[in-house]
Enzyme design. Structure first.
Site, PDB file in Angstrom:
ATOM      1  N   GLU A 181     -10.485   6.414   4.597  1.00  0.00           N
ATOM      2  CA  GLU A 181      -9.470   5.808   5.451  1.00  0.00           C
ATOM      3  C   GLU A 181      -9.552   6.335   6.879  1.00  0.00           C
ATOM      4  OE1 GLU A 181      -5.714   4.752   3.523  1.00  0.00           O
ATOM      5  OE2 GLU A 181      -6.522   5.408   1.614  1.00  0.00           O
ATOM      6  N   ASP A 239       0.856  -1.177   0.000  1.00  0.00           N
ATOM      7  CA  ASP A 239       0.000   0.000   0.000  1.00  0.00           C
ATOM      8  C   ASP A 239       0.903   1.242   0.000  1.00  0.00           C
ATOM      9  OD1 ASP A 239      -2.271   1.649   0.160  1.00  0.00           O
ATOM     10  OD2 ASP A 239      -3.292   0.301   1.549  1.00  0.00           O
TER      11      ASP A 239
END
Length: 626
Positions: free
Chosen positions: A514, A309
């Site tokens: 997020e 990521d």
């Protein structure tokens, strides 16, 4: 005699070098450039020609903002991405996107071996970074549809729009099983039940095409994209739903709840797997060799490439970036093949090279990573078709895709209440009512109905892209003589004595993505509560909740005549009017348990102390008989 043999061998070697040079200038004799050869033969041939520096370049993914011709050419960069909201120009057209991607590709093709780069983008509910693209409901809404074939069709449409901007790779789908709605990414999960998530992995077949060999990476031509199952593994199971945190559970539970969808994703030919920021029992997933190499690659048989990521290897240490050399060492040795750097690529490249040269990372490990990356690039057809297909520009935001998104909105809506105790149902609403009040922040705002990961990373309120608001949908569906009055925030006196037949209140969460979406209280913003109270105290009212997850609604439920969970519907808000006025019935079922209070969390279907406000799978219908 010996000298003659030696001279013959030298002569043959010189001849083969000369032949290779001749072939190099035209390329047609290179196995890796020959599309009639098998993917594995081409990978083996190309890998055998590469230097260490070229191999490391393939393992490096950089952000478009730091990418240019000379950087890609000099370092042999294997992949470029854009983060959320990182665009070639504000409201850039599909052709401007293609120009940018093709420019990067020309740089890659001009390297010694001409290995094309692979450009990736977060297309997580449609091609959501691109102005004017179709934005579909977020995954939580698709989970409410219980419709894998719909997910597959959305995958097909999304792939066409992504390809319509010259991009061959999407960081989707998120196949997290979100076990706690306090997590800021819960809307990226199809639901709390593993079987539901497993069924919805059919979107991969839409994105990539129907695989020919089960379990092998597959992309079926230039209108499809490489997909990415994410985030491996346990991202939806962290303590208190804290983003990037620690999933504390047994290995058996991890497999049963969180890993099972990856089995389906691999069977459906998923090309790549993104590793999770989170930890499993205190071990950062980006350093977890057991789960990445032994389980994912060997036991589950995943043959595509793994990708980190964003800056995630930096976050292996606490604080982040405390020891970058260690971060590179443990992440690559754990089995991560491509690193989403994304900015400081010289440090990454130099660090990785030094670790290989001193023996800390083996050439065998580097070759394994590059073999997987090349396998996906060959499978994707990048060597034959590296440049954008401009004829697909018109796919971006086209009507068929918008109609599909509108259908998805209709099917995602969950009717939670219809009529107070002893009263007749409020829905379907009367289209011919003389005068109606529409109120609330979310009724006429494309940005709010799209949520996070929309045009920008976090999303934002306002007229951010092209679409139909919920209010516009309502205004189109009602009769010509019906007066629709819209007030963002009417006071308590406003609805009184004006002759409204009923009120429609559309409120909900602000956009987030997020960690910014992590919430321990899960409350509706206070202006939304105020609007419910001000409208529903005077009028029969339908409340439409725009949110990425269940929120605290129990205290306000008695005020409402009807309540619809509309999730984060995306650009095609008319899908809501299609249903509330009775042209279609409600078929959505809760993909998540609706709790009474946050003290109950985490609470999921099958738990011992299961006492929800609305259970998993709940959803009323209006029993329409057309």
């Amino acid at each position: 005699m010996a000298g003659l043999i030696t001279r013959s061998i030298i002569h043959l070697l010189v001849l083969s070098i000369v032949l290779e040079v001749i072939v190099l200038s035209d390329g047609s004799q290179f196995i890796y450039k020959d599309p009639s050869q098998s993917v594995e033969a081409r990978v083996k041939d190309l890998l055998g020609r590469m230097t260490l520096k070229e191999k490391i370049g393939q393992m490096t993914q950089i952000e478009r903002a730091v990418a240019n011709f000379s950087v890609i050419n000099q370092y042999g960069i294997g992949s470029v991405l854009n983060g959320g909201g990182s665009v070639p120009a504000p409201q850039a057209s599909p052709s401007v996107w293609c120009d940018m991607v093709d420019g990067f590709q020309q740089a890659a093709l001009s390297t010694r071996l001409g290995i094309p780069m692979i450009y990736g983008v977060d297309a997580v509910h449609g091609h959501n970074n691109v102005y004017g693209a179709t934005i579909f409901p977020h995954n939580v809404g698709l989970g409410a549809t219980r419709d894998p074939s719909l997910a597959r069709r959305i995958g097909v449409a999304t792939a066409l729009e992504v390809r319509g901007t010259g991009i061959p790779y999407a960081f989707a789908p998120c196949i997290a099983t979100c076990r706690d709605p306090r997590w800021g990414r819960c809307y990226e999960s199809y639901g709390e039940d593993t079987d539901l998530v497993r069924n919805m992995t059919d979107i991969i077949i839409g994105l990539q095409g129907e695989p020919t060999v089960p379990g092998a990476p597959f992309v079926g031509g230039g209108s499809r994209v490489a997909a990415c199952a994410k985030h491996f593994v346990g991202d939806g199971g962290t303590v208190d739903g804290i983003d990037e945190n620690n999933t504390v559970t047994s290995y058996q539970e991890l497999v049963k709840i969180h890993m099972a969808p990856y089995v389906d994703a691999i069977a459906k030919g998923v090309s790549t797997v993104m590793i999770s920021y989170s930890s499993f029992n205190g071990v950062k997933m980006h350093s977890n060799k057991f789960l990445i190499t032994k389980v994912l690659k060997r036991q589950l048989g995943f043959k595509g490439f793994t990708i980190s990521d964003w800056q995630a290897i930096d976050r292996i240490t606490t604080p982040a970036d405390a020891n970058y050399t260690y971060s590179v060492l443990v992440s690559v040795n754990a089995g991560i093949d491509m690193i989403m750097v994304p900015f400081d690529y010289p440090t990454f490249i130099n660090t990785l090279e030094a670790l290989v040269l001193d023996g800390s990372i083996s050439m065998r490990r580097i070759n394994s990573a590059v073999r997987r990356i090349l396998r996906v690039k060959f499978t994707l057809g990048l060597f034959e078709q590296p440049m954008a297909t401009r004829s697909l520009n018109s796919e971006v935001g086209q009507d068929d895709h918008r109609n599909l998104a509108r259908e998805a909105v209709r099917k995602s809506l969950v009717l939670l209440k219809n009529g107070k105790m002893g009263d007749a149902p409020l829905l379907p609403l009367d289209k011919t009512a003389p005068k109606i009040l529409v109120a609330g922040t979310h009724a006429n705002d494309i940005g709010l109905q799209c949520g996070g990961w929309s045009i920008t990373w976090q999303g934002s309120a306002g007229n951010t892209t092209i679409g139909t608001t919920i209010l516009e949908g309502i205004s189109t569906v009602v009769g010509e003589s019906t007066e629709v009055d819209y007030q963002v925030a009417p006071d308590a006196n406003y609805p009184k004595g004006k002759g409204y037949s009923y009120g429609i209140v559309v409120i909900g969460e602000p956009p987030y993505a997020e960690i910014a979406g992590d919430s321990l209280n899960l409350t509706i913003p206070s202006d939304g509560i105020q609007t419910i109270q001000n409208v529903c105290s005077s009028l029969k009212c339908l409340v439409i909740l725009i949110s990425g997850r269940p929120l605290v609604i129990e205290p306000y439920l008695p005020m409402m005549d009807a309540l619809v969970a509309a999730w984060l519907p995306g650009t095609q808000g008319a899908g809501i009017a299609d249903v509330i006025f009775g042209d279609y019935d409600f078929i959505g079922k809760l993909p998540r348990t609706w709790f009474k209070t946050v003290d109950q969390l985490p609470m999921n279907v099958g738990d011992k102390n299961y006492d929800p406000l609305f259970p998993y799978g709940f959803g009323l219908s209006m029993n329409l008989h057309h």
